[in-house]
Write a protein that holds these residues in place. Structure first.
Motif, mmCIF file in Angstrom:
data_model
loop_
_atom_site.group_PDB
_atom_site.id
_atom_site.type_symbol
_atom_site.label_atom_id
_atom_site.label_comp_id
_atom_site.label_asym_id
_atom_site.label_seq_id
_atom_site.Cartn_x
_atom_site.Cartn_y
_atom_site.Cartn_z
ATOM 1 N N GLY A 80 -6.114 0.787 7.170
ATOM 2 C CA GLY A 80 -7.064 1.985 6.889
ATOM 3 C C GLY A 80 -8.515 1.444 6.496
ATOM 4 O O GLY A 80 -8.986 0.429 7.187
ATOM 5 N N LEU A 85 3.948 2.958 11.844
ATOM 6 C CA LEU A 85 3.061 1.532 11.482
ATOM 7 C C LEU A 85 4.229 0.289 11.773
ATOM 8 O O LEU A 85 4.033 -0.782 12.349
ATOM 9 C CB LEU A 85 2.925 1.506 10.255
ATOM 10 N N ARG A 106 0.926 -1.418 -0.162
ATOM 11 C CA ARG A 106 0.004 0.010 0.222
ATOM 12 C C ARG A 106 0.828 1.276 -0.138
ATOM 13 O O ARG A 106 1.619 1.674 0.827
ATOM 14 C CB ARG A 106 -0.933 0.135 1.187
ATOM 15 N N VAL A 107 0.724 2.282 -0.936
ATOM 16 C CA VAL A 107 1.447 3.216 -1.219
ATOM 17 C C VAL A 107 0.912 4.472 -0.765
ATOM 18 O O VAL A 107 -0.542 4.670 -1.367
ATOM 19 C CB VAL A 107 2.091 3.567 -2.439
ATOM 20 N N GLN A 108 1.110 5.386 0.129
ATOM 21 C CA GLN A 108 0.454 6.550 0.246
ATOM 22 C C GLN A 108 1.948 7.718 0.396
ATOM 23 O O GLN A 108 2.900 7.297 0.908
ATOM 24 C CB GLN A 108 -0.216 6.627 1.639
ATOM 25 N N PHE A 109 1.727 8.848 0.011
ATOM 26 C CA PHE A 109 2.810 9.666 0.204
ATOM 27 C C PHE A 109 3.915 9.362 -0.713
ATOM 28 O O PHE A 109 5.128 9.559 -0.083
ATOM 29 C CB PHE A 109 3.144 10.344 1.634
ATOM 30 N N GLY A 110 3.869 8.479 -1.649
ATOM 31 C CA GLY A 110 4.795 8.291 -2.570
ATOM 32 C C GLY A 110 5.853 7.166 -1.895
ATOM 33 O O GLY A 110 7.006 6.760 -2.392
ATOM 34 N N LYS A 111 5.305 6.559 -0.630
ATOM 35 C CA LYS A 111 6.071 5.132 -0.318
ATOM 36 C C LYS A 111 5.083 4.054 0.180
ATOM 37 O O LYS A 111 3.943 4.493 0.690
ATOM 38 C CB LYS A 111 7.211 5.592 0.682
ATOM 39 N N ILE A 121 -9.920 -0.141 4.402
ATOM 40 C CA ILE A 121 -10.167 -1.547 3.785
ATOM 41 C C ILE A 121 -10.382 -2.431 4.990
ATOM 42 O O ILE A 121 -11.502 -3.378 4.773
ATOM 43 C CB ILE A 121 -8.929 -1.858 3.024
#
Ligand SMILES: Cc1cc2nc3c(=O)[nH]c(=O)nc-3n(C[C@H](O)[C@H](O)[C@H](O)COP(=O)(O)OP(=O)(O)OC[C@H]3O[C@@H](n4cnc5c(N)ncnc54)[C@H](O)[C@@H]3O)c2cc1C
Lengths: 396, 378
Positions: B327, B269, B256-261, B329
């Motif tokens: 999140g 986490l 899972r990628v958020q903020f590019g990573k 999901i």
């Protein structure tokens, strides 16, 4: 310093309570006042609930804080909050997106046409909105949204997908953010649109959750929106979205439900026996309650800081982050502690023979999961506190 | 010292895993939430055929005669895929209780049937008020007939028999009453619950007992011993579920990628997951130690209670944090984490909840001479 509401505010609370008492006597009351629904599920999702919202409008409780020129009462922001606390305490639909985010953004940035078309309808609760921000790839990192809006004649053509758009299955209008420019920085190419949800090309698919809370994913296939329904300026959507968060601060963070939960738990523990005496008389139970009640008061203090800061015209970013983090984590912990204290029978649901407390706590343990996710996750709140309050450097 | 499993135990793990993969799996778990039986019939059949229903039953009584540590291996695997069935209630708890309380004749009659899967026994302990203490047992047993009710009885729908804790009128002693599930005077009502498992409220009205197990004053301590035995297997089951939940979460955090990573790169986490990994490893080892101690003839009931307390807390925390890391999901029914989340609370509260375990552990700790005659603080 004074921790109490003013005389006027107290008188106003009484007015709301009187209104709710009258509503509680109507036939549809059991459908509307559903305290077992967790906060996020307090939507105007049935005909009865919409009718109730219209009654709220008729009684003058919508647009309290709007300027008079738009049909409002020009009261301080705290009044929206006071209404919501009372609504939350009986489990009725809250005054939300329309009066808050959408109405206020339109007043500040919308065209005359949009104001004329929507503001009166919002005041009369004649229109329900769905908020279309999140996408499969854009949750916490909302600004990375991709739903494509391309120039087409006197308007825009939308293609792509949104997700988690609660209310999209019953709302009339969409408040939608889409990407109109993908060449520059991600924050600078987002535009806000308004469009009817029953338009051709929009497909709404249900996402069921483990609580009584349906949400949706929505697919856009060549959906056309005219320039008339662009909110404010093209490519300025992100700043409107962020600004609108501030309009919401009053309305969003009700404290009542957490307090009510604790009160309900205390009552239940007084009336449930274990090994020959009420649970509330067991020492381990008392210790847990002592701690929970302390956290409830602490959460209340943080919530009061939000409304006071906002009342002074400051943007309470840090206060809101603290308040949200504290109260949502607490809400989950109360449910969990309740089940631990009540023991195995707390596993039984509302419909099960032999349940305790009407099965409310297992329902709550499922329902509160979303509270630390929706509206900015707990981790994101901590990032805000770390950076804005403690001025710690941004890691990336 | 050697903390490895034997070749045979590793094979047992493989066998169990293969049965789960073939006959259960998370899709079946979802289906079973909807149907009455609550587990796939073919799965049960496979357990019987592979000897798993006979695993810890002594060889003299038609069992395989393996130990608690072997059962732990099996239940860890079952937990991984949420492959629940009456195995724990029938082949572990009921079989152990009968072994401990039964006369030779009673054992010869019932244990082979349990081992062969011909009878499936549901244990009925809890009553309204939800107390695992001795005083929580009030169901009346008089002249071989039962009157009263029980709650949260698992798998009553498919059980052939109920092993019911009752109190003998007159003597006030605890007895274990075995009744055929289809006897007259037993009313079963399904109880919807957070784990969507087949739980039942049973009401007995002059229901006739088929076999009465009693060891006089010793009945209660021996029942507790059987509960300890089962608590270790349940700890292993919870650890297996927790480990699987953690693995699923770590996998998600890698992709899972958020903020590019990948979100697993955020230490908020990764540190949470690292802490969970510590809890899971510790919990598994604690259950192994309890099982080993039982087999080696050492004091083990304190360890059994500690294993259950630890495993319950670990599965709760792993599923709570695991959902948070997923999140939005994690909140959906389409995704798997919620299946684990909802069962976690059941694993934690049933079969001795934390409050009971704390008192039991303190009691055993402070009175280490006698594992069987524990005095609890009220
Ligand atoms: C029931 C429900 C209703 C909703 N209603 C709406 C709605 O009506 N309209 C709408 O637009 N949206 C709605 N949302 C979406 C909601 O706002 C998002 O779910 C939320 O922002 C989180 O995004 P995500 O689910 O993609 O999780 P992700 O962003 O993928 O997060 C996964 C995990 O990564 C963590 N994480 C992410 N970034 C960081 C970081 N920088 N540092 C540390 N940890 C990080 C998160 O905290 C989380 O634990 C709803 C969601 C749900 C579940």
């Amino acid at each position: 310093m004074n921790f109490e509401f003013t005389k006027e505010e107290q008188a106003f609370i009484e007015r709301v309570r009187d209104f709710l008492k009258r509503e509680a006597e109507k036939d549809y009351a059991s459908e509307i006042m559903a305290p077992e629904r967790e906060g996020h599920a307090q939507l105007a999702d049935s005909e009865e609930r919409r009718e109730f919202c219209r009654q709220l409008g008729k009684a003058g409780f919508l647009g309290l804080t709007w300027p008079r020129e738009y049909g409002g009462k020009e009261l301080p922001g705290i009044y929206d909050y006071l209404v919501n606390e009372e609504l939350a305490s009986v489990g009725a639909p809250l005054i939300g997106k329309g009066v808050g985010i959408i109405g206020k953004t339109l007043m500040h940035h919308g065209s005359d046409k949009l104001k004329r078309e929507f503001l009166p309808k919002i005041l009369n609760a004649e229109v329900e909105f769905a908020l279309g921000y999140s996408e499969p790839g854009a949750g916490s990192d909302l600004a990375s949204m991709k739903l494509k809006a391309e120039r087409d004649g006197d308007g825009w053509r939308l293609n792509g997908q949104k997700t988690w758009n609660t209310s999209a299955n019953f709302a009339d209008w969409y408040w939608l953010a889409a990407r109109t420019d993908s060449t520059g920085p991600k924050h600078k190419g987002i535009t806000l649109f308004m469009l009817p949800l029953d338009q051709k090309g929009i497909t709404v698919r249900a996402i069921e959750t483990m609580a009584a809370h349906r949400t949706n994913e929505v697919f856009f296939d060549d959906v056309w929106v005219s320039d008339d329904y662009v909110v404010g300026e093209v490519n300025k959507g992100w700043s409107y979205i962020c600004e609108a968060l501030d309009y919401e601060r009053f309305a969003l963070y009700t404290f009542g439900p957490v307090k009510l939960k604790l009160d309900a738990l205390v009552e239940l523990l007084k009336n449930t026996e274990r090994n020959g005496k009420p649970l509330a008389q067991h020492e381990h139970v008392q210790r847990v309650l002592a701690r929970l009640s302390t956290r409830v008061e602490a959460a209340k203090g943080l919530q009061r800081k939000v409304i006071c800061a906002a009342a002074q015209g400051r943007v309470p970013t840090v206060e809101s982050a603290m308040c949200k983090l504290c109260s949502t984590e607490l809400g989950q912990d109360i449910s969990n502690a309740a089940m631990d204290l009540l023991g195995p029978e707390a596993l039984l649901s509302h419909s099960a023979p032999g349940n305790v407390g009407d099965g409310a706590w297992e329902n709550s343990l499922r329902g509160t999961v979303v509270d630390t996710i929706g509206g900015g996750t707990s981790q994101i709140q901590k990032n805000i506190i770390a950076r804005r309050h403690l001025q710690l450097p941004n890691p990336s | 010292m050697d903390l490895d499993f034997s070749e045979e135990q590793n094979m047992l793990r493989e066998t169990t895993r293969a049965i789960c993969d073939q006959h259960y799996g998370l899709e079946a778990v979802r289906d079973c939430e909807e149907n009455e039986q609550g587990y796939p019939p073919a799965f049960w059949q496979a357990l019987v055929e592979s000897g798993l229903t006979a695993l810890t039953v002594p060889e003299d009584f038609g069992g395989v005669g393996l130990g608690l540590l072997d059962a732990v291996v099996v239940f860890e695997e079952l937990g991984r895929t949420l492959s629940t069935s009456p195995l724990l209630s029938s082949s572990i708890l009921a079989a152990r209780a009968i072994e401990l309380l039964g006369t030779e004749q009673q054992k010869s009659r019932w244990l082979p049937l349990i081992a062969g899967g011909e009878v499936v026994i549901s244990c009925a302990q809890l009553e309204e008020g939800g107390s695992y203490d001795e005083r929580g047992v009030t169901l009346d047993c008089f002249d071989n007939h039962l009157n009263g009710s029980k709650t949260l009885v698992p798998y009553a729908c498919t059980a052939t028999h109920f092993l019911t804790l009752a109190r003998e009128r007159g003597s006030g002693q605890i007895v274990l009453a075995l009744l055929a599930a289809d006897s007259e005077g037993i009313d079963a009502r399904r109880q919807a619950n957070i784990a969507s498992s087949p739980s039942y409220q049973l009401t007995f009205t002059d229901a006739k007992v088929e076999t009465l197990f009693s060891a006089g004053d010793e009945s209660w301590p021996l029942w507790q011993e059987a509960m300890s035995f089962a608590a270790v297997t349940l700890s292993a089951q919870a650890s297996g579920s927790a480990e699987q939940m953690l693995n699923t979460t770590a996998e998600y955090a890698k992709t899972r990628v958020q903020f590019g990573k990948p979100i697993g790169q955020f230490q908020a986490l990764s540190h949470t997951m690292a802490e969970l990994a510590v809890e899971v490893e510790a919990g598994k080892t604690l259950a192994y130690q309890a099982a080993w101690a039982q087999g080696a003839g050492c004091a083990w009931q304190l360890l059994a209670a500690q294993a259950k307390l630890h495993a319950g807390e670990t599965i709760r925390r792993t599923t709570k944090d695991g959902l948070q890391i997923h999140g939005g999901i994690g909140f959906t029914t389409e995704a798997d984490p919620q299946l684990y989340y909802r069962r976690a609370k059941q694993l934690q509260l049933e079969h001795w909840d934390a409050e009971y375990l704390e008192r039991r552990i303190a009691g055993l700790l402070l009175d280490s001479d006698s594992e069987t005659s524990i005095k609890f603080a009220e």
